[in-house]
Design an enzyme around this catalytic site. Structure first.
Site, PDB file in Angstrom:
ATOM      1  N   THR A 288      20.697 -14.327 -34.709  1.00 40.51           N
ATOM      2  CA  THR A 288      22.002 -14.968 -34.863  1.00 40.51           C
ATOM      3  C   THR A 288      21.819 -16.327 -35.519  1.00 40.51           C
ATOM      4  O   THR A 288      20.714 -16.864 -35.584  1.00 40.51           O
ATOM      5  CB  THR A 288      22.697 -15.207 -33.513  1.00 40.51           C
ATOM      6  N   ASP A 289      22.905 -16.913 -35.988  1.00 40.24           N
ATOM      7  CA  ASP A 289      22.887 -18.321 -36.345  1.00 40.24           C
ATOM      8  C   ASP A 289      23.058 -19.123 -35.055  1.00 40.24           C
ATOM      9  O   ASP A 289      23.277 -18.561 -33.967  1.00 40.24           O
ATOM     10  CB  ASP A 289      23.994 -18.630 -37.360  1.00 40.24           C
ATOM     11  N   TYR A 290      22.970 -20.424 -35.170  1.00 44.55           N
ATOM     12  CA  TYR A 290      22.976 -21.341 -34.027  1.00 44.55           C
ATOM     13  C   TYR A 290      24.197 -21.092 -33.129  1.00 44.55           C
ATOM     14  O   TYR A 290      25.331 -21.272 -33.549  1.00 44.55           O
ATOM     15  CB  TYR A 290      22.999 -22.766 -34.571  1.00 44.55           C
ATOM     16  N   THR A 291      23.958 -20.663 -31.901  1.00 41.93           N
ATOM     17  CA  THR A 291      24.984 -20.347 -30.885  1.00 41.93           C
ATOM     18  C   THR A 291      25.994 -19.302 -31.367  1.00 41.93           C
ATOM     19  O   THR A 291      27.143 -19.293 -30.934  1.00 41.93           O
ATOM     20  CB  THR A 291      25.733 -21.610 -30.394  1.00 41.93           C
ATOM     21  N   GLY A 292      25.559 -18.412 -32.256  1.00 44.97           N
ATOM     22  CA  GLY A 292      26.467 -17.404 -32.797  1.00 44.97           C
ATOM     23  C   GLY A 292      27.055 -16.483 -31.741  1.00 44.97           C
ATOM     24  O   GLY A 292      28.203 -16.039 -31.858  1.00 44.97           O
TER      25      GLY A 292
END
Length: 765
Positions: A288-292
């Site tokens: 995922t991207d950051y905190t996705g």
């Protein structure tokens, strides 16, 4: 046995045999890897498997904190698969030691970082890099970045970003390769190859292709916003660079923040499994991207347990920072919301990446103080950066051949970017050595020695408003210092310098953090206080060269009309000043070509060359016609078209010759012309091939880039340039999403940019 039964058995046997033949045989090395991972996973608990799926940020952890920190404790408990935002051999070694010596399974960690356009040696921002139109140079930049990052302990980069974007309001347009699927695909593949090589040596690292998918088409150009488009557009115009990176062997993919078809990408099984794995055959892992994952709660997809299960079921393998997997998957497993097979599959993919990197054989493979001392920010790497930076510059205007400058007289160097170490790099320069960048002033001094005199004045701040400037400039880089004087006083000083100068070099534009993540804008002009400076300088009558720093296409109407020479340098990186001086004084002849269209104003956005015709198209070169597709207040034309870029020399193109006017299926034809250097300087020209499908089962763009060659010619030299055109060049995804080439009539265009071309016609039979 009756005949029908015999026939059924025979056909079944043939089908099984054919299937076996089509299945790729497993290599001895792959068998060895699978055996190792099977044995390892057989000993792992469910908690340890889920732990491999967790990617927290380390923060600036020190060697002494490696054991005692919260992160250190989680590593000991097998709850961490990798870390990012940590760099340096000693720090990483201390953390890796905790994983391989103090955890039960002794599984090494991945160490990731946003090595976007270089490590300590910083290259042009990706948008600038895309303007070199030379895949060898693009690949070389990624190779140098991988060598430097790996020498500092990094084995995974969150790059390349391959999102197609046609909206300069979007801040992250600076991180990608522009508006075109074909050019973007070439660059995506080159970057992956540069980072990864064969994934065997200790200077080859995992690439991570982002942001999958369609992130660059966010509505209103606003970061993290909704994306909505047809699947035909997805497959034809936005998907190709992601697929090209997968085909090049990308080891990992990062999910995007936006939603697609009403579902956040992080939770989209259609994106992550149906397209990525089943259609494209991707074998790596998805992060995922950051905190996705927790961000899907705000999207309205459910609580943390629900969205974590949604992500895993969709095909996400690793959770960056959110810790939704770590905190909820075991509960979801007990409640049958996820399966052990899905957890095992994700865990296996992470372990495979570590195995392919050689971390199980040597977890300290990327941790060499000797390499870090010799291979990072070396003179050789900086020279490569200098050469590539100069190739990325786009000469937008050069009236009366002001450029190249003579190394005589007095040069007035004016503007907020003249002597500014902090803003030479551009966005996402997380490992940049800010005190070691070569400023424009230093670069000019290096080039001139005692041959000419340089006078300097700041002339303006980036923005008139100090609060806004802090938000734009200093949020990630507190080293920038604002000049406390009034705009009037600063301009007065600049005018005094201009009056004493033979030529003025105005270093104007954006600061590094004007573009990048969370840096979207609605005004794409040069900031007003800098434009006021430029207008005052123009009134002096002195010849002015605008050295433009930018991370996005800008609306430069006034500048185009009133400034005689404009050199767009993007953000050049570590060797900014030297590479700028190389071009200003003619040591290097500029050859960059725009990878994005520059609009006349923000109201034209999105504006791109490969548009569709309407049923009421405006005739080329016309404006205004009632009841046609146009504006009342501005023409449809761009300020500068895709592929545009001038040189200190001039080139002429002959008419196109086709080897045949008929292209038969399975065959190819050749389109050729003669390119001649008609000027007095040796130079490079990017010869561009475009094709138009005149009649299709669905509407087709007015032009599509299908090939290019970067050619170097001496004055008076000519060369025949040829392109092979095959059926594959004519294929597109139709309304059934089948990749087809349809018989019919086509136009072929070859020229210096997407607008200024020669043309010919042929038919596909």
């Amino acid at each position: 046995m009756n005949k029908a039964k015999f026939l059924f058995i025979l056909l079944t046997a043939i089908a099984v045999s054919s299937s076996a033949q089509m299945k790729k045989p497993v290599s001895a090395e792959e068998t060895k890897m699978n055996t190792f991972i099977n044995n390892l996973m057989a000993k792992m608990t469910v908690d340890e498997k889920i732990g491999q799926l967790n990617l927290p940020s380390s923060g600036d952890i020190t060697t002494g904190q490696a054991n005692s920190s919260d992160i250190g404790q989680k590593i000991k408990e097998g709850k961490v698969g990798g870390l990012f935002n940590i760099k340096g051999v000693e720090k990483i070694k201390a953390v890796q030691k905790v994983a391989v010596e103090n955890s039960r399974m002794k599984i090494p960690l991945l160490f990731g970082m946003d090595v976007i356009h270089g490590y300590n040696t910083v290259f042009p921002i990706p948008l600038g890099m895309s303007c070199v139109w030379d895949m060898n140079l693009v690949q070389k930049s990624a190779r140098v970045a991988a060598i430097e990052a790996s020498a500092s302990g990094i084995n995974w980069t969150f790059s390349p970003m391959v999102d197609i974007s046609r909206d300069p309001r979007w801040g992250r347009i600076s991180e990608g390769s522009g508006e075109d699927a074909y050019l973007g695909s070439q660059i995506a593949a080159a970057m992956v190859k540069g980072y990864q090589g064969k994934l065997q040596a200790n200077n080859e690292i995992l690439a991570c292709v982002k942001h999958y998918a369609l992130y660059g088409a966010a509505e209103a150009g606003r970061d993290y916003n909704t994306t909505d488009m047809s699947k035909v557009r997805m497959y034809n115009e936005y998907f190709p660079p992601y697929k090209a990176a997968v085909d090049a062997g990308a080891a990992s993919i990062m999910a995007s923040f936006n939603e697609v078809d009403g579902i956040p990408a992080t939770g989209s099984k259609w994106l992550m499994t149906d397209v990525l794995r089943n259609q494209w055959g991707f074998k790596g892992f998805v992060v995922t991207d950051y905190t996705g994952i927790p961000e899907m709660i705000a999207h309205g997809m459910g609580d943390l347990q629900t969205v974590s299960a949604l992500a895993l079921n969709a095909g996400i393998d690793m959770d960056m920072v959110g810790e939704g997997f770590l905190g909820t998957l075991k509960k979801s497993l007990a409640e049958k919301k996820v399966s052990i097979e899905q957890i095992n599959s994700a865990c296996r993919l992470i372990l495979q990446a570590k195995y392919k990197l050689g971390l199980f054989t040597d977890p300290y493979k990327f941790l060499s103080t000797e390499r870090a001392e010799k291979e990072v920010f070396s003179a050789e790497n900086r020279q490569i950066a200098r050469e590539i930076s100069a190739e990325s510059f786009v000469l937008l205007k050069n009236n009366n051949n002001i450029l190249p400058l003579k190394k005589t007289g007095t040069i007035g160097l004016i503007g907020p970017l003249a002597d500014n170490t902090a803003n030479m790099y551009g966005t996402w320069s997380v490992a940049a050595l800010f005190d070691k960048s070569v400023t424009v002033l230093q670069g000019l001094k290096n080039a001139l020695g005692n041959d000419a005199k340089i006078l300097t004045a700041r002339g303006s701040n980036f923005l008139a408003d100090s609060t806004a400037e802090h938000r734009y400039v200093n949020i990630h880089n507190p080293t920038y210092k604002r000049d406390p004087r009034s705009e009037e006083d600063m301009i007065k000083e600049a005018l005094k310098v201009a009056e004493k100068s033979d030529v003025v070099v105005a270093t104007i534009g954006e600061g590094s953090e004007f573009t990048g993540e969370a840096s979207s804008v609605t005004d794409i002009q040069i900031p007003e206080t800098q434009k006021n400076l430029l207008k005052a300088l123009a009134k002096t009558g002195k010849p002015i060269v605008l050295v433009l720093f930018t991370g996005r296409p800008l609306a430069l109407n006034w500048e185009k009309e009133n400034i005689p020479a404009i050199l767009n340098v993007w953000f050049p990186g570590s060797e900014a000043g030297n590479s700028i001086a190389d071009v200003l004084f003619g040591k290097v002849n500029p050859s960059g070509k725009l990878s994005t269209t520059f609009p006349q104003n923000v109201g034209q956005v999105p504006l791109y060359y490969a548009h569709k015709n309407t049923g009421r198209p405006l005739a080329e070169g016309k404006w205004f016609e009632k009841f046609r597709s146009n504006y009342l207040d501005v023409s449809n034309d761009p300020l500068y078209p895709f592929g545009y870029g001038l040189s200190y020399t001039t080139f002429s193109y002959s008419d196109i010759k086709l080897s045949s006017n008929t292209l038969n299926k399975g065959k190819s034809i050749t389109a050729s012309l003669t390119l001649n250097n008609t000027g007095k300087y040796e130079g490079k020209e990017v010869v561009q091939l475009y094709i138009r499908d005149l009649v299709g089962s669905i509407t087709r763009p007015v032009k599509e880039l299908k090939g290019f060659q970067k050619i170097s010619l001496k004055p008076g030299e000519s060369k025949t340039i040829s392109f092979n055109i095959s059926e594959n060049d004519l294929k597109f995804y139709n309304s059934d999403l089948k990749f087809v080439a349809e018989p019919g009539d086509f136009k072929v265009f070859i020229g210096t940019n997407s607008r200024d071309v020669k043309e010919a016609s042929f038919s596909l039979k």
